[in-house]
Structure formats: structure tokens, C-alpha cells
Design an enzyme around this catalytic site. Structure first.
Site, mmCIF file in Angstrom:
data_model
loop_
_atom_site.group_PDB
_atom_site.id
_atom_site.type_symbol
_atom_site.label_atom_id
_atom_site.label_comp_id
_atom_site.label_asym_id
_atom_site.label_seq_id
_atom_site.Cartn_x
_atom_site.Cartn_y
_atom_site.Cartn_z
ATOM 1 N N GLY A 48 0.818 -1.217 0.000
ATOM 2 C CA GLY A 48 0.000 0.000 0.000
ATOM 3 C C GLY A 48 0.848 1.262 0.000
ATOM 4 N N CYS A 49 1.897 1.271 0.804
ATOM 5 C CA CYS A 49 2.762 2.450 0.889
ATOM 6 C C CYS A 49 3.545 2.645 -0.403
ATOM 7 C CB CYS A 49 3.685 2.339 2.097
ATOM 8 S SG CYS A 49 2.772 2.332 3.659
#
Length: 157
Positions: A48-49
Site C-alpha cells: 500500500g505504501c
């Protein structure tokens, strides 16, 4: 800052100086007179990051054209941030806050829901800091995917 410890539009942005991926100190005051997006994310090199960082990277030219710089902040150490920058060819500063003091000052660390459980951790958050050092936008619990497009819509960029 509101009673729940979160920043709101018009609040003074909390000052900070943190090391970047090379260990060089970067201060919010370095951006005085410019708009800057400061975003907080849980961990470098996670799916996600990575999506979120690459999304900022891919939109950086348009943001810069609007006079907006970007800074990412996480609890990761500079060495891990350096690997993240190199692996994903990130072109904006990633800052290290392992003590989580800046994260807490911005309301981006605390209780959150993770897989249905309440845990303490980084609250994925994004802020626009105006030229005068005040908060122009404050978004908490943002989604990693599609966030930059939503932010650009919200800011009419």
C-alpha cells in the site's frame, strides 16, 4: 488542534526537522513560502505504501507546476528509506521519524482499526501546508490507492 489530537484547516503546522533517506536533516521551515504536501505512511516498501509513494512520484510534476512540493514521513530508519527511494525511483524527500514524535504531533499516530482490531499505529494521513505555515487541508485515514487523484480533485489541481 482539535480535542481528538487532530489538526484542522487553519491550524499552525507543527514544526519538524527529520533526517531524509541520506541522513540529511530536512525541516518544514525549508519550505516556507511554498505549499507542501506532508503525508504520513506506515512502512516503506509495503504494497500500500509503495502504491501511494509511486502515485505521488507519478503526479509530482503536475503538483510542482502548481507550486506544491511533497514530503513523505514514516517511522522507518533512513537506511530503509534509501532502499525504498532507490527501488521505486522516488523523487521527493522521505523522512524518518522512528520516535514517532512528529507523527504524534500531527495526529498521525494513535489508535486505529486494523483488520477489525483496535491497535496503536501510524494513521495514513495527508496535509497541505500553505505558504504561511497553516494547514490548508487535513485528511486522516486515507486510502493508499487512488489517494493522489482524490487529493488533486479536493484541491482543484
Amino acid at each position: 488542534m482539535s480535542a481528538n489530537g487532530r489538526l484542522s484547516v487553519g491550524d499552525k503546522a507543527p514544526a519538524f526537522t527529520l533526517p531524509d533517506s541520506t541522513g540529511k536533516p530536512v525541516s518544514l521551515s525549508d519550505y516556507a513560502g511554498r505549499k507542501v504536501i506532508v503525508y504520513f505512511y506506515p512502512a516503506a516498501m509495503t504494497p500500500g505504501c509503495t502504491k501511494q509513494a509511486c502515485d505521488f512520484r507519478d503526479n509530482l510534476a503536475e503538483l510542482n507546476d502548481e507550486g506544491i512540493d511533497v514530503i513523505g514521513v514514516s517511522p522507518d530508519k533512513p537506511e530503509k528509506l534509501a532502499k525504498f527511494v532507490e527501488r521505486d525511483q522516488l523523487t521527493f524527500p522521505l523522512l524518518s521519524d522512528p520516535e514517532k514524535e512528529v507523527l504524534a504531533a500531527w495526529g498521525a499516530f494513535g489508535e486505529k482499526k486494523l483488520y477489525g482490531k483496535i491497535v496503536n499505529g501510524v494513521i495514513r494521513s495527508t496535509f497541505l501546508v500553505n505558504e504561511d505555515g497553516t494547514i490548508g487541508a487535513a485528511q486522516y485515514n486515507v486510502r493508499a490507492t487512488g489517494h493522489v487523484a482524490k487529493l488533486r480533485r479536493d484541491l482543484s489541481i
